[in-house]
Each structure stands twice: as C-alpha cells, then as structure tokens.
Write a protein that holds these residues in place. Structure first.
Motif, short mmCIF file in Angstrom:
data_model
loop_
_atom_site.label_atom_id
_atom_site.label_comp_id
_atom_site.label_asym_id
_atom_site.label_seq_id
_atom_site.Cartn_x
_atom_site.Cartn_y
_atom_site.Cartn_z
N LEU A 254 0.84 -1.32 0.11
CA LEU A 254 -0.13 0.04 -0.11
C LEU A 254 1.01 1.26 0.05
N HIS A 255 2.04 1.07 0.54
CA HIS A 255 2.95 2.38 0.72
C HIS A 255 3.48 2.91 -0.60
N ARG A 256 3.87 1.43 -1.30
CA ARG A 256 4.43 1.89 -2.85
C ARG A 256 3.03 2.50 -3.74
N MET A 257 2.07 2.01 -3.42
CA MET A 257 0.75 2.34 -4.27
C MET A 257 0.26 3.84 -3.94
N LEU A 258 0.41 4.07 -2.67
CA LEU A 258 -0.43 5.47 -2.22
C LEU A 258 0.59 6.43 -1.42
N GLY A 259 2.00 6.03 -1.54
CA GLY A 259 2.95 6.86 -1.23
C GLY A 259 2.94 8.36 -1.54
N ASP A 260 2.51 8.80 -2.54
CA ASP A 260 2.33 10.12 -3.01
C ASP A 260 1.06 10.80 -2.87
N LEU A 261 0.13 10.22 -2.28
CA LEU A 261 -1.36 10.50 -1.95
C LEU A 261 -1.39 11.25 -0.41
N PRO A 262 -2.14 12.22 -0.36
CA PRO A 262 -2.35 12.69 1.22
C PRO A 262 -3.51 11.52 1.89
N ILE A 263 -3.02 10.61 2.46
CA ILE A 263 -3.85 9.73 3.28
C ILE A 263 -3.84 9.80 4.88
N THR A 264 -4.81 9.27 5.17
CA THR A 264 -4.89 9.42 6.92
C THR A 264 -4.68 7.83 7.25
N VAL A 265 -3.37 7.94 8.30
CA VAL A 265 -3.52 6.19 8.92
C VAL A 265 -4.09 6.49 10.34
N TYR A 266 -4.82 5.49 10.51
CA TYR A 266 -5.70 5.06 11.85
C TYR A 266 -4.77 4.21 12.37
N GLY A 267 -3.40 4.57 13.47
CA GLY A 267 -2.59 3.94 14.08
C GLY A 267 -2.76 3.71 15.29
N VAL A 268 -2.82 2.19 15.68
CA VAL A 268 -3.14 1.96 17.09
C VAL A 268 -1.43 2.22 17.70
N ALA A 269 -1.64 2.86 18.98
CA ALA A 269 -0.39 3.36 19.43
C ALA A 269 0.57 2.17 19.58
N THR A 270 0.20 1.07 20.26
CA THR A 270 1.08 -0.04 20.56
C THR A 270 1.72 -0.59 19.22
N ALA A 271 0.97 -0.68 18.05
CA ALA A 271 1.41 -1.18 16.78
C ALA A 271 2.35 -0.18 16.21
#
Length: 167
Positions: A85-102
């Motif tokens: 996904l990073h390779r596909m979307l790396g140039d787009l402004p996306i939001t990451v819902y990141g779990v803190a421990t992850a």
C-alpha cells in the motif's frame, strides 16, 4: 407501531448540495488502519489470543496460548500488506488510523508514513474491546494512547478513531 429507533431513510430523495472546491463532484478519503502488533496476544500480556478481526471464520480466543494462524494474518499486514500500500499510495495525502502499540512496534513502517507526510491519527492504545470497560480504565487507556503515540510519532495524534465499541 412504535417508531423504529434507527434512521434508515437519511436524506432520501433530496440530499443536500455538496459544494466541493473547484466544482468537484466527488471527494475521496483514503484511510489506512495500522493495527498489526496491537491485537490480543499473550506476548502483549493479554490473557488470550485475538478473535475479533480476522479472516478465520468463527475464531475464538485461545486462553493462555498463542494462535499461530491469527498471528500470521496480522504479521502479513505489517510485513507485506503495508509496504504494498505504501508503494501504491505513497504520493497521496492519506490518513493512517494507527494503534499506538502497533506504531511503537513498527519503527520502519512509521518512518515510511512520516516520510510520505501522511496524517497519523490515533486508533487507540490496543486493539481491544472497550464497551464493558470501566470509565476510569478507558480514560487511562486514552491518555496512555496519546502519550505513546506522541512518543512514537514525535507529535500528538491528529485525530482519533477508537475503532471498537465504547459506552
């Protein structure tokens, strides 16, 4: 008949006008959930393995045991899925819902998110159920999620989505 307590009609046949910038007719938001390494696992001090979110039909927690199949699903997301996904979307402004421990367990993925200038919002402390949790415990977990997120990312969360039910 009593009124049904859910709105199943919405705006119906007359939706409001959405005046998007530049006359655009559609808006797209891409959100990537980053949860790998935050699921229930005895390695994390949990009493049982994850059972809520997986492709294993009818998964049940395994008290006191590691669930190798469940772990491999989450590990695949971190090892392969994220990078694709990073390779596909790396140039787009996306939001990451990141779990803190992850996020704290994934410094290389986190560095890639930051290098892509992705917005990193909090998805809670751990990938666990909150609906029957005492309020003071949930408040403590929220505070710890913000603290750990800030430590791992270098800035406080830019938004919040708990992801599992809360009273």
């Amino acid at each position: 008949m009593n009124r049904y307590p859910r709105d199943l009609t919405g705006y119906g046949a007359t939706p409001p006008a959405a005046n998007w910038p530049g006359g655009a007719r559609i808006a797209v938001q891409i959100v990537l959930n980053y949860e790998e390494g935050s699921e229930n696992n005895i390695l994390h001090g949990d009493t049982a393995s994850e059972a809520f979110l997986s492709e294993i039909t009818g998964a049940q927690p395994w008290p006191g045991q590691r669930h190798w199949n469940m772990e491999s699903i989450y590990e695949y997301g971190a090892r392969a899925g994220f990078w694709r996904l990073h390779r596909m979307l790396g140039d787009l402004p996306i939001t990451v819902y990141g779990v803190a421990t992850a996020l704290a367990r994934a410094p290389e993925q986190l560095a890639a998110m930051k290098a892509a200038n992705w917005e990193i919002a909090s998805h809670g402390l751990k990938w666990i159920e909150h609906k029957d949790m005492p309020e003071e415990e949930e408040r403590a977990q929220i505070a710890e999620a913000i603290r750990l997120h800030t430590e791992a990312v270098g800035t406080p969360p830019r938004g919040w989505y708990t992801g599992r039910c809360s009273d």
